[in-house]
Scaffold this active site. Structure first.
Site, PDB file in Angstrom:
ATOM      1  N   CYS A   2       7.386  -1.795   6.141  1.00 47.82           N
ATOM      2  CA  CYS A   2       7.071  -2.088   7.528  1.00 47.82           C
ATOM      3  C   CYS A   2       7.567  -0.915   8.367  1.00 47.82           C
ATOM      4  O   CYS A   2       8.258  -0.037   7.878  1.00 47.82           O
ATOM      5  CB  CYS A   2       7.779  -3.356   7.962  1.00 47.82           C
ATOM      6  SG  CYS A   2       7.436  -4.731   6.862  1.00 47.82           S
ATOM      7  N   ARG A  27       2.429   2.303   7.995  1.00 49.06           N
ATOM      8  CA  ARG A  27       3.408   1.671   7.107  1.00 49.06           C
ATOM      9  C   ARG A  27       3.128   0.192   6.876  1.00 49.06           C
ATOM     10  O   ARG A  27       3.725  -0.441   5.990  1.00 49.06           O
ATOM     11  CB  ARG A  27       4.819   1.800   7.714  1.00 49.06           C
ATOM     12  CG  ARG A  27       5.253   3.222   7.937  1.00 49.06           C
ATOM     13  CD  ARG A  27       6.628   3.251   8.562  1.00 49.06           C
ATOM     14  NE  ARG A  27       7.609   2.686   7.656  1.00 49.06           N
ATOM     15  CZ  ARG A  27       8.265   3.367   6.729  1.00 49.06           C
ATOM     16  NH1 ARG A  27       8.046   4.654   6.589  1.00 49.06           N
ATOM     17  NH2 ARG A  27       9.137   2.773   5.958  1.00 49.06           N
ATOM     18  N   TRP A  75       3.907  -5.210   6.917  1.00 45.69           N
ATOM     19  CA  TRP A  75       3.117  -5.310   5.695  1.00 45.69           C
ATOM     20  C   TRP A  75       3.742  -6.477   4.935  1.00 45.69           C
ATOM     21  O   TRP A  75       4.857  -6.388   4.444  1.00 45.69           O
ATOM     22  CB  TRP A  75       3.196  -4.016   4.886  1.00 45.69           C
ATOM     23  CG  TRP A  75       2.285  -3.990   3.703  1.00 45.69           C
ATOM     24  CD1 TRP A  75       0.978  -3.602   3.685  1.00 45.69           C
ATOM     25  CD2 TRP A  75       2.613  -4.335   2.348  1.00 45.69           C
ATOM     26  NE1 TRP A  75       0.468  -3.708   2.420  1.00 45.69           N
ATOM     27  CE2 TRP A  75       1.442  -4.153   1.575  1.00 45.69           C
ATOM     28  CE3 TRP A  75       3.776  -4.798   1.709  1.00 45.69           C
ATOM     29  CZ2 TRP A  75       1.406  -4.401   0.210  1.00 45.69           C
ATOM     30  CZ3 TRP A  75       3.719  -5.046   0.358  1.00 45.69           C
ATOM     31  CH2 TRP A  75       2.552  -4.844  -0.377  1.00 45.69           C
ATOM     32  N   ASN A 101      12.933  -3.847   8.158  1.00 45.61           N
ATOM     33  CA  ASN A 101      12.093  -3.248   7.123  1.00 45.61           C
ATOM     34  C   ASN A 101      12.903  -3.263   5.835  1.00 45.61           C
ATOM     35  O   ASN A 101      14.017  -2.749   5.807  1.00 45.61           O
ATOM     36  CB  ASN A 101      11.738  -1.804   7.509  1.00 45.61           C
ATOM     37  CG  ASN A 101      11.094  -1.049   6.367  1.00 45.61           C
ATOM     38  OD1 ASN A 101      10.425  -1.641   5.532  1.00 45.61           O
ATOM     39  ND2 ASN A 101      11.295   0.259   6.318  1.00 45.61           N
ATOM     40  N   GLY A 102      12.358  -3.874   4.789  1.00 43.80           N
ATOM     41  CA  GLY A 102      13.077  -3.944   3.521  1.00 43.80           C
ATOM     42  C   GLY A 102      12.923  -5.331   2.928  1.00 43.80           C
ATOM     43  O   GLY A 102      12.041  -6.096   3.341  1.00 43.80           O
ATOM     44  N   GLU A 481      -6.418  11.039 -10.801  1.00 42.85           N
ATOM     45  CA  GLU A 481      -6.242  11.094  -9.350  1.00 42.85           C
ATOM     46  C   GLU A 481      -7.576  10.901  -8.617  1.00 42.85           C
ATOM     47  O   GLU A 481      -7.645  10.193  -7.613  1.00 42.85           O
ATOM     48  CB  GLU A 481      -5.578  12.432  -8.970  1.00 42.85           C
ATOM     49  CG  GLU A 481      -5.379  12.669  -7.481  1.00 42.85           C
ATOM     50  CD  GLU A 481      -4.498  11.626  -6.791  1.00 42.85           C
ATOM     51  OE1 GLU A 481      -3.909  10.765  -7.472  1.00 42.85           O
ATOM     52  OE2 GLU A 481      -4.426  11.670  -5.546  1.00 42.85           O
ATOM     53  N   LYS A 485      -8.226   7.960  -5.952  1.00 51.03           N
ATOM     54  CA  LYS A 485      -8.630   8.285  -4.576  1.00 51.03           C
ATOM     55  C   LYS A 485      -9.874   7.500  -4.197  1.00 51.03           C
ATOM     56  O   LYS A 485      -9.965   6.910  -3.142  1.00 51.03           O
ATOM     57  CB  LYS A 485      -8.915   9.784  -4.523  1.00 51.03           C
ATOM     58  CG  LYS A 485      -8.434  10.629  -3.462  1.00 51.03           C
ATOM     59  CD  LYS A 485      -7.009  10.750  -3.061  1.00 51.03           C
ATOM     60  CE  LYS A 485      -6.086   9.609  -3.252  1.00 51.03           C
ATOM     61  NZ  LYS A 485      -4.697   9.931  -3.347  1.00 51.03           N
ATOM     62  N   GLU A 488      -9.187   3.411  -4.142  1.00 48.94           N
ATOM     63  CA  GLU A 488      -8.280   2.846  -3.141  1.00 48.94           C
ATOM     64  C   GLU A 488      -8.882   2.832  -1.741  1.00 48.94           C
ATOM     65  O   GLU A 488      -8.561   1.964  -0.938  1.00 48.94           O
ATOM     66  CB  GLU A 488      -6.914   3.544  -3.138  1.00 48.94           C
ATOM     67  CG  GLU A 488      -6.904   4.960  -2.644  1.00 48.94           C
ATOM     68  CD  GLU A 488      -5.514   5.580  -2.627  1.00 48.94           C
ATOM     69  OE1 GLU A 488      -4.546   4.902  -2.274  1.00 48.94           O
ATOM     70  OE2 GLU A 488      -5.416   6.775  -2.957  1.00 48.94           O
ATOM     71  N   HIS A 504     -13.998   4.901 -27.977  1.00 46.67           N
ATOM     72  CA  HIS A 504     -13.170   3.879 -28.634  1.00 46.67           C
ATOM     73  C   HIS A 504     -13.193   2.557 -27.870  1.00 46.67           C
ATOM     74  O   HIS A 504     -12.281   1.756 -28.014  1.00 46.67           O
ATOM     75  CB  HIS A 504     -11.742   4.404 -28.807  1.00 46.67           C
ATOM     76  CG  HIS A 504     -11.694   5.618 -29.680  1.00 46.67           C
ATOM     77  ND1 HIS A 504     -11.906   5.574 -31.037  1.00 46.67           N
ATOM     78  CD2 HIS A 504     -11.545   6.930 -29.367  1.00 46.67           C
ATOM     79  CE1 HIS A 504     -11.849   6.801 -31.532  1.00 46.67           C
ATOM     80  NE2 HIS A 504     -11.638   7.645 -30.541  1.00 46.67           N
ATOM     81  N   LYS A 602       1.515   2.702   3.327  1.00 46.10           N
ATOM     82  CA  LYS A 602       1.818   4.072   2.933  1.00 46.10           C
ATOM     83  C   LYS A 602       3.049   4.172   2.048  1.00 46.10           C
ATOM     84  O   LYS A 602       3.068   4.924   1.094  1.00 46.10           O
ATOM     85  CB  LYS A 602       2.023   4.911   4.197  1.00 46.10           C
ATOM     86  CG  LYS A 602       2.337   6.374   3.955  1.00 46.10           C
ATOM     87  CD  LYS A 602       1.137   7.110   3.446  1.00 46.10           C
ATOM     88  CE  LYS A 602       1.402   8.567   3.166  1.00 46.10           C
ATOM     89  NZ  LYS A 602       0.361   9.125   2.292  1.00 46.10           N
TER      90      LYS A 602
END
Ligand code: F6R
Length: 607
Positions: A2, A27, A75, A101-102, A481, A485, A488, A504, A602
């Site tokens: 957050c 965030r 968040w 935040n946490g 990557e 990208k 997401e 396979h 983020k």
């Protein structure tokens, strides 16, 4: 996860808090709230959804009077996004308001205790226990109360606290969650990061765990948990205010993609002097390097993908065994790591909970920790023996681009440095690598010029249900990557596979028209990857090839993207650019919220 802010000064607090929260929305963006002290009481407003809802509700903050306040953008972790679960949380009497935040790990037992004492909870959050704990422990001395509260809670926190008994100040404290103090002229701030307050001040205090901050309009004092004042050093933020603005771009992500040549230049050039790599910022001697038994790389997400590149590069150049592990796995795998091992932690934010915990696990086993971090003074940087900073500047878009690229460049510098110290490079090889490293920013700029072609390809494929990325060796690492990208930000299902592995199992997913992006920049393995591309083409796939100028994929590729040539180990830096742009333009064609993709934030400060 957050974002928190706090303000005290001569101006109305709420509009300033809302403007700062805008800069922290990356965030967390599922609800937001502010609380101010006004007319002898704490007033607050909260709103589910984007910050714009809160702005509308409060007439851009104008409806909330008062010159001291705290704010939060959330968040959700405990409890769904809703007005009730949004911060600030108030104690039952309304005397305390808290933004957090946490994660409070022992909130269930604390909640039970408080319920038994008659406290009533109205939200599902862990944070509400903090507001009630303040009320429970408060006997008239706020410092004693803060000390008791932080002694009782387990987990991580950055807290901003208003108490109606102290209308001329507010309070803050942090542990394992980021928070800085901004020192203004007649006004002072707290914030989860610099971007939110740089408009007002460049003078910052970085805080240690459990330092308690008392902010008044005319000054800030910091105390330890023995109530002794701590003398803090003022740090000056050097980056430009434009770095945290969109500057005419529609999205931060494209701005940050285009900033990559500059970010690379800033990260590489100070570390090359007179044709030699100089890593003054770390204390790794030749003797230390010679003693390394094994290197572990720990990171999450895109930073982990940098670690996958690093494994190939360091093993090839230094002949030291490298194990790259997702930090959330490493921390619980009882790792066989010890004093002769080097652990490299990679993180843009420097606060990713799993990476930090994995680092601590390695440290407990006696390993030496070198971190590659973008945020100065962050928890991961502070917990490391050595830090190599990436100088990417603030990265706001949730999907990383310039941080990833600068992390790669630090890996090249480190690998070349170590290989040289180990006597594994001829002077000619070393000189070529240095030259190519110095030319890398310009070559990235050259690839960025291909924008129109990538935009065209994205417009052809944005309706795909599924897209595959294949490659071998370093090309496989970049495929990981490229796939992340794309998925997401565009929400298109995508997988990355080592090209030789498809047959396979995964090849059964290829059907008529499936797009396969085949990365074949590696000279030695070019023919092998082309063969794998032929295998999928024979099963109906449409192939988009990525190769260097000297190789031709036209016999298999329906579409081909060219990148310039450079030293083999540096190619990932060029290959990734069209993939970042492809993800961006596909998401843009689909009308996705590119900078704030659904469900993501983020920085991930929860397990
Ligand atoms: C993807 C992305 C994430 C981060 C990951 C680690 O675009 O940005 O996968 O790479 O969450 O974050 P940091 O680097 O801050 O530790």
């Amino acid at each position: 996860m957050c974002g928190i802010v706090g303000y005290i000064g001569g101006s109305q607090a709420a509009p300033i808090l809302l403007e700062s929260l805008e800069k922290l929305e990356y965030r967390g963006y599922d609800s937001a709230g502010v609380a101010v002290y006004n007319k002898n009481a704490i007033e607050f407003a909260k709103s589910k959804g984007r910050l714009v809802n809160l702005k509308e509700k409060t007439n851009n903050g104008e409806d909330l009077k008062g010159i001291v306040g705290i704010g939060h953008t959330r968040w959700a972790t405990h409890g769904e996004p809703s007005d009730l679960n949004a911060h600030p949380h108030l104690s039952s009497s309304g005397r305390f308001a808290v933004v957090h935040n946490g994660i409070i790990e022992n909130y269930i037992s604390l909640k039970k205790k408080l319920c038994d004492k008659g406290f009533e909870f109205i939200s599902e959050t862990d944070t509400e226990v903090i507001a009630h704990l303040f009320e429970y422990y408060y006997k008239g001395d706020i410092m004693d109360t803060i000390i008791k509260v932080i002694d009782r809670v387990e987990g991580s926190y950055a807290l901003g606290v208003l108490c109606s008994d102290y209308p001329d100040r507010f309070f803050a404290v942090r542990k394992s969650s980021p928070m800085i103090v901004g020192l203004g002229d007649g006004e002072n701030f707290i914030s989860s990061d610099v971007a939110a307050i740089i408009k007002h001040t460049r003078d910052i205090y970085y805080l240690e765990d459990n330092e308690i901050v008392v902010l008044k309009a005319d000054g800030v004092k910091v105390y330890n948990t023995d109530k002794e004042e701590v003398k803090k050093e003022v740090s000056k933020v050097t980056w430009d205010i434009d770095a945290a603005e969109k500057g005419g771009y529609e999205h931060f992500m494209m701005k940050e993609i285009e900033e990559q040549p500059t970010a690379l230049e800033k990260t590489i050039s100070p570390r090359i002097k007179d044709g030699k790599i100089v890593l003054d910022d770390i204390s790794l001697t030749t003797e230390d390097i010679k003693k390394i038994r094994k290197i572990y790389i720990i990171a999450c997400g895109s930073a982990y993908h940098v670690g996958v590149v690093a494994k190939y590069v360091i093993e090839k150049m230094c002949r030291i065994s490298v194990e790259t592990q997702v930090a959330s796995e490493f921390r619980y795998c009882d790792p066989i790591v010890g004093a002769n091992d080097l652990v490299i932690a990679i993180s843009q934010s420097g606060e990713t909970a799993d990476t930090l915990a994995a680092l601590k696990e390695a440290k407990n086993h006696g390993a030496r920790i070198l971190s590659i971090v973008n945020v100065v003074g962050s928890a991961i940087a502070n917990a490391s023996d050595d830090v190599l900073y990436t100088w990417a500047g603030p990265e706001i878009a949730v999907a990383t681009t310039k941080a990833y690229s600068t992390q790669l460049s630090v890996i090249y510098l480190l690998a070349t440095y170590m290989a040289d110290k180990l006597g594994l490079l001829t002077s000619g090889e070393y000189a070529k690598l240095i030259r190519d490293l110095q030319e890398l920013p310009a070559k990235v700029a050259e690839v960025l010029e291909n924008k129109d072609k990538i935009q065209y390809l994205a417009s052809k494929f944005f309706n795909c249900h599924s897209i595959f990325f294949i490659g071998r060796n370093l090309d496989y690492a970049v495929a990981l990557e490229g796939s992340l990208k794309l998925k997401e930000i565009s929400y298109i299902h995508s997988e990355a596979y080592a090209a030789g592995e498809l047959k396979h199992g995964t090849i059964s997913l290829i059907e008529d028209g499936t797009l396969v992006i085949a990365i074949a920049t590696n000279n030695d393995l070019f023919d092998k990857t082309v063969s794998n591309a032929k295998e999928v083409k024979a099963r109906g796939a449409v192939v988009m090839g990525i190769a260097t100028e000297k190789n031709d994929m036209s016999e298999v590729a329906d579409y081909e993207i060219k990148i310039p040539d450079t030293s083999d180990i540096l190619l990932p830096s060029l290959t990734v650019i069209p993939l970042q742009m492809f993800g961006y333009y596909v998401a843009s064609n689909k009308g996705c919220d590119i900078d704030k993709p659904r469900n993501l934030a983020k920085s991930v400060t929860v397990e």
